[in-house]
Write a protein that holds these residues in place. Structure first.
Motif, short mmCIF file in Angstrom:
data_model
loop_
_atom_site.label_atom_id
_atom_site.label_comp_id
_atom_site.label_asym_id
_atom_site.label_seq_id
_atom_site.Cartn_x
_atom_site.Cartn_y
_atom_site.Cartn_z
N PRO A 169 74.14 41.13 34.79
CA PRO A 169 73.23 41.94 35.62
C PRO A 169 73.43 41.66 37.11
O PRO A 169 73.87 40.57 37.50
CB PRO A 169 71.84 41.47 35.16
CG PRO A 169 72.06 40.95 33.77
CD PRO A 169 73.43 40.35 33.78
N VAL A 170 73.09 42.64 37.94
CA VAL A 170 73.29 42.56 39.39
C VAL A 170 72.62 41.31 39.98
O VAL A 170 73.19 40.65 40.84
CB VAL A 170 72.77 43.84 40.08
CG1 VAL A 170 72.82 43.72 41.59
CG2 VAL A 170 73.57 45.04 39.62
N TYR A 219 74.78 38.30 39.46
CA TYR A 219 75.93 38.36 40.35
C TYR A 219 75.52 37.96 41.76
O TYR A 219 76.23 37.21 42.43
CB TYR A 219 76.52 39.78 40.35
CG TYR A 219 77.68 39.97 41.29
CD1 TYR A 219 78.97 39.64 40.90
CD2 TYR A 219 77.50 40.50 42.57
CE1 TYR A 219 80.05 39.82 41.74
CE2 TYR A 219 78.58 40.68 43.43
CZ TYR A 219 79.85 40.34 43.01
OH TYR A 219 80.92 40.51 43.87
N ALA A 220 74.36 38.43 42.21
CA ALA A 220 73.89 38.11 43.56
C ALA A 220 73.62 36.62 43.72
O ALA A 220 73.82 36.05 44.79
CB ALA A 220 72.62 38.91 43.88
N HIS A 227 78.72 34.13 41.94
CA HIS A 227 79.82 34.83 41.31
C HIS A 227 81.14 34.30 41.84
O HIS A 227 81.18 33.57 42.84
CB HIS A 227 79.73 36.35 41.54
CG HIS A 227 79.79 36.74 42.98
ND1 HIS A 227 78.66 36.81 43.76
CD2 HIS A 227 80.83 37.06 43.79
CE1 HIS A 227 79.01 37.17 44.98
NE2 HIS A 227 80.32 37.32 45.02
N SER A 244 81.53 43.59 40.57
CA SER A 244 80.33 43.56 39.75
C SER A 244 80.08 44.94 39.17
O SER A 244 79.82 45.89 39.90
CB SER A 244 79.12 43.12 40.58
OG SER A 244 77.94 43.25 39.82
N ILE A 245 80.21 45.02 37.85
CA ILE A 245 79.81 46.22 37.12
C ILE A 245 79.09 45.72 35.87
O ILE A 245 79.73 45.24 34.94
CB ILE A 245 80.99 47.13 36.73
CG1 ILE A 245 81.77 47.59 37.96
CG2 ILE A 245 80.48 48.34 35.94
CD1 ILE A 245 82.97 48.48 37.65
N PRO A 246 77.77 45.76 35.86
CA PRO A 246 77.04 45.29 34.67
C PRO A 246 77.51 46.03 33.42
O PRO A 246 77.85 47.22 33.48
CB PRO A 246 75.58 45.62 35.00
CG PRO A 246 75.54 45.63 36.49
CD PRO A 246 76.86 46.19 36.93
N GLU A 263 76.44 49.48 32.62
CA GLU A 263 76.90 50.54 33.52
C GLU A 263 78.39 50.83 33.38
O GLU A 263 78.90 51.79 33.98
CB GLU A 263 76.61 50.14 34.97
CG GLU A 263 75.15 49.97 35.29
CD GLU A 263 74.91 49.48 36.71
OE1 GLU A 263 75.82 49.58 37.56
OE2 GLU A 263 73.80 48.98 36.96
#
Length: 117
Positions: free
Chosen positions: A79-80, A83-84, A87, A93-95, A98
């Motif tokens: 999830p974003v 990543y935030a 990482h 970043s592509i969950p 998505e």
């Protein structure tokens, strides 16, 4: 004709990514079941997850070498928010949820190394 070739490549890429996503989801589910069974049988909550032999894996050293050489990209499928928090520098970043809608953002020709932990 060039446009048809590009569309054909995009369809192939989509199929490969979707197939990989399905394998990843199945693997996560399978590992979760194994962990739940281990926790239930041991009575502790710290059971180590075992890698699924059906999922392709490479060593950290090999992944870093490919990434450093520019022949592979690191794809963080968490999830974003995760990543935030932290990482691999330079990772995309592509969950996972998505990925089917955003697969065209991935570069053609590069090996894609996914990570989720």
């Amino acid at each position: 004709m060039r446009r048809r070739e590009i569309q054909k490549q995009q369809r192939r890429a989509l199929l490969l990514i979707l197939f990989g996503g399905v394998l990843l989801i199945i693997s996560v589910f399978w590992i979760g079941r194994q962990n739940a069974a281990q926790v239930a049988s041991s009575g502790s909550g710290d059971a180590a997850s075992l890698p699924d032999p059906g999922v392709g894996r490479i060593s950290l050293e090999a992944a870093k070498a490919k990434f450093d050489a520019g022949s592979a990209i690191m794809l963080d499928v968490r999830p974003v928010g995760d990543y935030a928090t932290a990482h691999i520098p330079g990772a995309m970043s592509i969950p996972l949820a998505e990925l089917p809608a955003r697969f065209l953002e991935l570069p053609l020709g590069a090996e894609i190394l996914t990570y989720c932990t």
